[in-house]
Design an enzyme around this catalytic site. Structure first.
Site, short mmCIF file in Angstrom:
data_model
loop_
_atom_site.label_atom_id
_atom_site.label_comp_id
_atom_site.label_asym_id
_atom_site.label_seq_id
_atom_site.Cartn_x
_atom_site.Cartn_y
_atom_site.Cartn_z
CB CYS A 42 -0.93 -0.01 1.22
SG CYS A 42 -1.86 1.52 1.39
CB CYS A 47 -3.10 2.54 -1.71
SG CYS A 47 -3.41 0.83 -1.30
CE LYS A 50 -4.67 4.10 -6.36
NZ LYS A 50 -5.23 2.77 -6.28
CE1 TYR A 177 -10.74 -4.39 -7.29
CE2 TYR A 177 -10.57 -2.15 -6.48
CZ TYR A 177 -11.14 -3.40 -6.41
OH TYR A 177 -12.09 -3.66 -5.47
CD GLU A 181 -6.97 2.01 -9.11
OE1 GLU A 181 -5.78 1.78 -8.79
OE2 GLU A 181 -7.90 2.04 -8.28
CG HIS A 434 -29.31 22.88 -5.09
ND1 HIS A 434 -29.44 21.99 -6.14
CD2 HIS A 434 -29.45 24.12 -5.63
CE1 HIS A 434 -29.66 22.66 -7.26
NE2 HIS A 434 -29.67 23.94 -6.98
CD GLU A 439 -28.81 18.83 -5.77
OE1 GLU A 439 -29.85 19.19 -5.23
OE2 GLU A 439 -28.03 19.60 -6.37
P1 NDP Z 1 -7.62 -8.17 -10.77
O1 NDP Z 1 -7.77 -9.57 -10.36
O2 NDP Z 1 -8.58 -7.13 -10.32
O3 NDP Z 1 -7.59 -8.10 -12.36
C1 NDP Z 1 -6.77 -8.92 -13.14
C2 NDP Z 1 -7.14 -8.68 -14.58
O4 NDP Z 1 -6.24 -9.36 -15.43
C3 NDP Z 1 -8.54 -9.18 -14.92
O5 NDP Z 1 -9.10 -8.26 -15.81
C4 NDP Z 1 -8.25 -10.53 -15.57
O6 NDP Z 1 -9.23 -10.88 -16.51
C5 NDP Z 1 -6.96 -10.22 -16.29
N1 NDP Z 1 -6.15 -11.41 -16.52
C6 NDP Z 1 -5.82 -12.37 -15.64
N2 NDP Z 1 -5.02 -13.31 -16.22
C7 NDP Z 1 -4.85 -12.92 -17.50
C8 NDP Z 1 -4.15 -13.46 -18.60
N3 NDP Z 1 -3.46 -14.58 -18.49
N4 NDP Z 1 -4.20 -12.79 -19.77
C9 NDP Z 1 -4.91 -11.63 -19.88
N5 NDP Z 1 -5.58 -11.08 -18.88
C10 NDP Z 1 -5.57 -11.71 -17.69
O7 NDP Z 1 -6.14 -7.81 -10.38
P2 NDP Z 1 -5.33 -6.46 -10.30
O8 NDP Z 1 -3.96 -6.89 -10.59
O9 NDP Z 1 -5.93 -5.38 -11.13
O10 NDP Z 1 -5.52 -6.04 -8.77
C11 NDP Z 1 -5.28 -6.97 -7.73
C12 NDP Z 1 -6.04 -6.63 -6.49
O11 NDP Z 1 -5.47 -5.51 -5.88
C13 NDP Z 1 -7.49 -6.26 -6.72
O12 NDP Z 1 -8.34 -7.35 -6.77
C14 NDP Z 1 -7.78 -5.38 -5.54
O13 NDP Z 1 -8.22 -6.20 -4.49
C15 NDP Z 1 -6.45 -4.75 -5.22
N6 NDP Z 1 -6.41 -3.37 -5.67
C16 NDP Z 1 -7.31 -2.47 -5.18
C17 NDP Z 1 -7.30 -1.17 -5.59
C18 NDP Z 1 -8.31 -0.21 -5.05
O14 NDP Z 1 -8.93 -0.49 -4.04
N7 NDP Z 1 -8.54 0.94 -5.70
C19 NDP Z 1 -6.32 -0.67 -6.54
C20 NDP Z 1 -5.43 -1.70 -7.01
C21 NDP Z 1 -5.48 -2.98 -6.57
P3 NDP Z 1 -10.61 -11.61 -16.10
O15 NDP Z 1 -11.51 -10.53 -15.60
O16 NDP Z 1 -11.09 -12.18 -17.39
O17 NDP Z 1 -10.27 -12.63 -15.09
#
Ligand code: NDP
Length: 451
Positions: A42, A47, A50, A177, A181, A434, A439
């Site tokens: 984080c 976080c 970022k 995410y 982002e 407002h 709102e």
């Molecule tokens: P996520 O699990 O959210 O997303 C991974 C993405 O990669 C999905 O879209 C997935 O597709 C895709 N993917 C997985 N494997 C492959 C592959 N082999 N080829 C192509 N695409 C693939 O992980 P993140 O890395 O984005 O984030 C991890 C975690 O970190 C989040 O779940 C969250 O809990 C936390 N986080 C929270 C934030 C916040 O609160 N603002 C900010 C950043 C991270 P598919 O959907 O098809 O599985």
């Protein structure tokens, strides 16, 4: 004392540091080992940096808007080197704060990698061996790349904060995410961003209507978003990376960033050898009290892959201390967690999506989407979304989904009402502020649909 410590925490991230401090405050003798930098994902590579990059990335648009509001300002180039130096100075400062907090709490810090020898013994990379009555594993997770040829050429979110130079053209792979982002951040900083997501729409698992509006907004701001698209071939070409996509497109990018998921940091800790069970993704399996199959060993945070968010890890760490050191068995509450995705446009969400709620019970959907006055005045196409999912049976607000500027801030407040079990009528009884965007949350009279 039969053990060197009452508690030994492995991992200096959000969950581990909080648990160590709160346990020490009960009078327990506590130590914590961290192999990298205090603060964890984080603070060091998640976080915090970022969010600072999100702030940096919004100024160009802000200055364009300022022109529309009558200001004589010009958007010059973004100086990554200047920002990065300041960013890392801030991370150094925060790491120092974390160290100080631990020190002030009388937690002994080991700047070393810790592995488990048995249910009560920790071996440190310094060669020392220490024992503890309880061990808390809070080692977090790490980004993972797909197993494809050329993947070693790509970076992950770990490297993005330390790049020597900002790429001119980047490909971001993933639709979660992190991918979504960073697509917005880098686009805002002036990088030409292409995003490949293999599925039909980004941000799988979130409310469909919100996902659609976010994707439209990202495209409107300049992200080249390709849905249903993945990499089929990837190799070095000149100073760049050649990529062939499943749709046949060929490009050369300066950088490719995989944001294709994260996995638990459990490799080489010795967990399985001593009887701690791991799940299929390598995560530590724990019960409702964060206890593993070895009674003296607990785990909190991303390493358990429950809800991978910093505030949740902190809650899990505190519930662990309440249970083990205060004699008050406490389960961390994973229900109705508000969260934000710092996409551009920003997203705040709590509770059930419309799709989940429909499966559960009869619902009413209250929803409005419009151009907010600040953006309309500046001539922007940005739309906001305010959506409430309401139970027909007991009128409770089951979910709230907001796509708007500062949606993260808004959902924190809405989250209190939803967590308290507020009904749609409670929202309606609240007088509107407002003129604001939010709102609309208390003025939506008729449901747009019942389902
Ligand atoms: P996520 O699990 O959210 O997303 C991974 C993405 O990669 C999905 O879209 C997935 O597709 C895709 N993917 C997985 N494997 C492959 C592959 N082999 N080829 C192509 N695409 C693939 O992980 P993140 O890395 O984005 O984030 C991890 C975690 O970190 C989040 O779940 C969250 O809990 C936390 N986080 C929270 C934030 C916040 O609160 N603002 C900010 C950043 C991270 P598919 O959907 O098809 O599985």
């Amino acid at each position: 004392m039969p053990f060197d410590y009452d508690l030994f925490v492995i991992g200096g991230g959000s969950g581990g540091v909080r648990a160590a401090r709160v346990a020490a405050a009960t009078g327990a003798k506590v130590a914590l080992a961290e192999e990298f930098r205090m603060g964890g994902t984080c603070v060091i590579r998640g976080c915090v940096p970022k969010k600072l990059m999100v702030f940096a990335s919004t100024y160009a648009e802000g200055m364009e808007d300022a022109q529309e509001y009558g200001w004589d300002v010009k958007v010059g180039p973004f100086n990554w080197g200047k920002f990065r130096t300041k960013l890392h100075a801030e991370l150094d400062r925060l790491e120092g704060v974390y160290r100080k907090l631990l020190g002030n709490s009388d937690v002994t810090i080991y700047d070393a990698r810790a592995t488990l020898k048995d249910a009560h013994t920790i071996t440190l990379s310094t060669g020392e061996e220490v024992s503890a009555k309880h061990i808390l594993v809070a080692t977090g997770g790490h980004p993972t790349k797909p197993d494809i040829a050329g993947a070693e050429l790509a970076i992950t979110s770990n490297e993005i904060f330390s790049l020597e130079e900002m790429p001119k053209k980047i490909l971001i792979v993933g639709g979660g995410y992190i991918a979504s982002e960073f697509a917005g951040i880098l686009n805002g900083l002036g990088v030409e961003v292409t995003q490949f997501y293999r599925g039909a729409q980004i941000l799988r698992g979130f409310d469909d209507e919100a996902r659609g509006l976010i994707a439209d907004g990202m495209i409107e701001k300049g992200v080249n978003l390709h849905l249903g698209t993945n990499i089929v071939e990837m190799r070095a070409e000149g100073n760049g990376i050649y990529v062939k996509a499943t749709n046949g497109d060929e490009h050369v990018f300066d950088q490719v960033m995989f944001a294709t998921g994260r996995h638990a940091n459990t490799d080489g800790l010795g967990l399985e050898d001593i009887g701690v069970k791991l799940g299929r993704g390598g995560e530590i399996l724990v019960d409702d009290y964060s206890q593993t199959d070895v009674p003296s060993i607990y785990a909190v945070g991303d390493v358990t892959n429950r809800v991978n968010l910093t505030p949740v890890a902190i809650r899990e760490g505190m519930a662990f201390v309440e249970t083990v050191f205060k004699g008050n068995p406490t389960k961390p509450d994973h229900d109705l967690i508000p969260s934000a995705v710092f996409t551009q446009p920003e997203f705040g969400t709590i509770g059930l999506t419309e799709e989940q709620a429909r499966e559960q019970e009869p619902i009413e959907v209250y929803c409005t989407s419009f151009k907010p006055m600040n953006h309309a005045f500046a001539g922007r196409a940005d739309r906001v979304l305010m959506k409430l999912i309401v139970s027909q049976a007991n009128r409770k607000v089951l979910g709230c989904h907001i796509v708007a500027d500062h949606a993260g801030e808004l959902i924190q407040m809405v989250g209190i009402a939803v967590k308290m079990g507020a009904t749609k009528e409670d929202f309606d009884r609240t007088v509107a502020v407002h003129p604001t965007i939010s709102e609309e949350l208390v003025t939506m009279k008729e449901p747009v649909r019942r389902a």
